[in-house]
Design a protein around this motif. Structure first.
Motif, PDB file in Angstrom:
ATOM      1  N   LEU A   5       0.645  -1.142   0.181  1.00 44.30           N
ATOM      2  CA  LEU A   5       0.215   0.235   0.061  1.00 44.30           C
ATOM      3  C   LEU A   5       0.770   1.332  -0.103  1.00 44.30           C
ATOM      4  CD1 LEU A   5      -1.309  -2.283   1.455  1.00 44.30           C
ATOM      5  CD2 LEU A   5      -2.785  -0.753   2.636  1.00 44.30           C
ATOM      6  N   ILE A   6       0.768   2.054  -0.982  1.00 50.06           N
ATOM      7  CA  ILE A   6       1.457   3.184  -1.250  1.00 50.06           C
ATOM      8  C   ILE A   6       1.103   4.423  -0.747  1.00 50.06           C
ATOM      9  CG2 ILE A   6       3.724   4.430  -1.902  1.00 50.06           C
ATOM     10  CD1 ILE A   6       4.479   1.762  -3.199  1.00 50.06           C
ATOM     11  N   ASP A   7       0.412   5.692  -0.371  1.00 53.45           N
ATOM     12  CA  ASP A   7      -0.074   6.468   0.195  1.00 53.45           C
ATOM     13  C   ASP A   7       0.802   8.195   0.369  1.00 53.45           C
ATOM     14  OD1 ASP A   7      -1.608   8.724  -0.353  1.00 53.45           O
ATOM     15  OD2 ASP A   7      -3.147   7.944  -0.292  1.00 53.45           O
ATOM     16  N   ASP A   8       1.517   8.781  -0.026  1.00 50.52           N
ATOM     17  CA  ASP A   8       2.289  10.668  -0.227  1.00 50.52           C
ATOM     18  C   ASP A   8       1.397  10.378   1.328  1.00 50.52           C
ATOM     19  OD1 ASP A   8       0.584  11.193  -1.534  1.00 50.52           O
ATOM     20  OD2 ASP A   8       2.456  12.644  -2.169  1.00 50.52           O
ATOM     21  N   GLU A   9       0.017  11.007   1.888  1.00 48.55           N
ATOM     22  CA  GLU A   9      -0.943  11.179   2.409  1.00 48.55           C
ATOM     23  C   GLU A   9      -1.513  10.632   3.971  1.00 48.55           C
ATOM     24  OE1 GLU A   9      -4.070  13.807   1.109  1.00 48.55           O
ATOM     25  OE2 GLU A   9      -3.137  13.382  -0.680  1.00 48.55           O
ATOM     26  N   PRO A  10      -0.594  10.590   4.762  1.00 46.64           N
ATOM     27  CA  PRO A  10      -0.551   9.410   5.894  1.00 46.64           C
ATOM     28  C   PRO A  10      -1.561   9.101   6.566  1.00 46.64           C
ATOM     29  CG  PRO A  10       1.518  10.560   5.957  1.00 46.64           C
ATOM     30  CD  PRO A  10       0.236  11.612   5.200  1.00 46.64           C
ATOM     31  N   LEU A  11      -2.789  10.150   6.756  1.00 47.48           N
ATOM     32  CA  LEU A  11      -4.034   9.987   6.973  1.00 47.48           C
ATOM     33  C   LEU A  11      -5.140   9.014   5.810  1.00 47.48           C
ATOM     34  CD1 LEU A  11      -5.270  13.361   9.032  1.00 47.48           C
ATOM     35  CD2 LEU A  11      -4.554  11.471   9.864  1.00 47.48           C
ATOM     36  N   LEU A  12      -4.626   8.993   4.742  1.00 49.14           N
ATOM     37  CA  LEU A  12      -5.065   8.472   3.734  1.00 49.14           C
ATOM     38  C   LEU A  12      -4.412   6.916   3.158  1.00 49.14           C
ATOM     39  CD1 LEU A  12      -5.935  11.411   0.905  1.00 49.14           C
ATOM     40  CD2 LEU A  12      -7.569  10.511   2.178  1.00 49.14           C
ATOM     41  N   LEU A  13      -3.206   6.944   3.865  1.00 47.51           N
ATOM     42  CA  LEU A  13      -3.041   6.033   3.616  1.00 47.51           C
ATOM     43  C   LEU A  13      -3.726   4.542   4.987  1.00 47.51           C
ATOM     44  CD1 LEU A  13      -0.390   3.671   2.947  1.00 47.51           C
ATOM     45  CD2 LEU A  13       1.183   4.902   4.487  1.00 47.51           C
ATOM     46  N   VAL A  33       4.659   5.830   3.118  1.00 48.91           N
ATOM     47  CA  VAL A  33       4.336   6.748   2.399  1.00 48.91           C
ATOM     48  C   VAL A  33       4.867   8.008   1.448  1.00 48.91           C
ATOM     49  CG1 VAL A  33       3.216   7.578   4.448  1.00 48.91           C
ATOM     50  CG2 VAL A  33       5.299   7.941   4.616  1.00 48.91           C
ATOM     51  N   LYS A  34       6.134   6.981   1.281  1.00 47.14           N
ATOM     52  CA  LYS A  34       7.240   7.285  -0.122  1.00 47.14           C
ATOM     53  C   LYS A  34       7.743   5.810  -0.851  1.00 47.14           C
ATOM     54  CE  LYS A  34       9.503   9.983   3.371  1.00 47.14           C
ATOM     55  NZ  LYS A  34      11.388  10.562   4.003  1.00 47.14           N
TER      56      LYS A  34
END
Length: 133
Positions: A5-13, A33-34
């Motif tokens: 799972l990869i998303d640079d927005e921590p809350l959305l991750l 996140v990176k």
């Protein structure tokens, strides 16, 4: 099943993690996140399904998907984004599915069922066992 799972927005991750855990409680989640860190992880570990944001700092999700598939051709890519306009590009980047944020457990469940019914070959039995109905 190894899930990336990869998303640079921590809350959305975190929201994505919660939805995936609810649907695939026995899946092994590896969240980043990176994007580059996620790619480095994939260089050493086989990834069955990658859930990727598209617009990220550094490398974008479309480019990342191409690199992941080059490393592991059997990896299923599920894009999780807030942008409809990337859908056609996503399928050119080997997308197995395309989900719009916010991601719900039901969206994950439907995506996994589509993978089970369609393009997934190697991981069909494992997804069937992990998928809560």
């Amino acid at each position: 099943m190894n899930l990336l799972l990869i998303d640079d927005e921590p809350l959305l991750l975190m929201q994505l993690e919660g939805a995936v855990k609810e649907v695939l409680p026995d899946g092994q989640l590896h969240s980043f996140v990176k994007a580059r860190e996620g790619l480095e992880y994939a260089k050493t570990e086989k990834v069955d399904v990658a859930f990727l944001d598209i617009q990220m700092r550094g490398i974008d999700g479309l480019s990342l998907a191409k690199e992941l598939v080059a490393l592991h051709p059997d990896t299923n890519i599920v894009f999780c984004t807030g942008f409809v306009e990337y859908a056609l590009d996503a399928y050119d980047a080997y997308a197995s599915d395309y989900l719009l944020k916010p991601i719900s457990p039901e969206a994950i469940r439907k995506a996994m069922k589509r993978l089970l019914a369609g393009s997934l070959k190697r991981n069909r039995k494992r997804i069937g066992k992990l998928l809560k109905t």
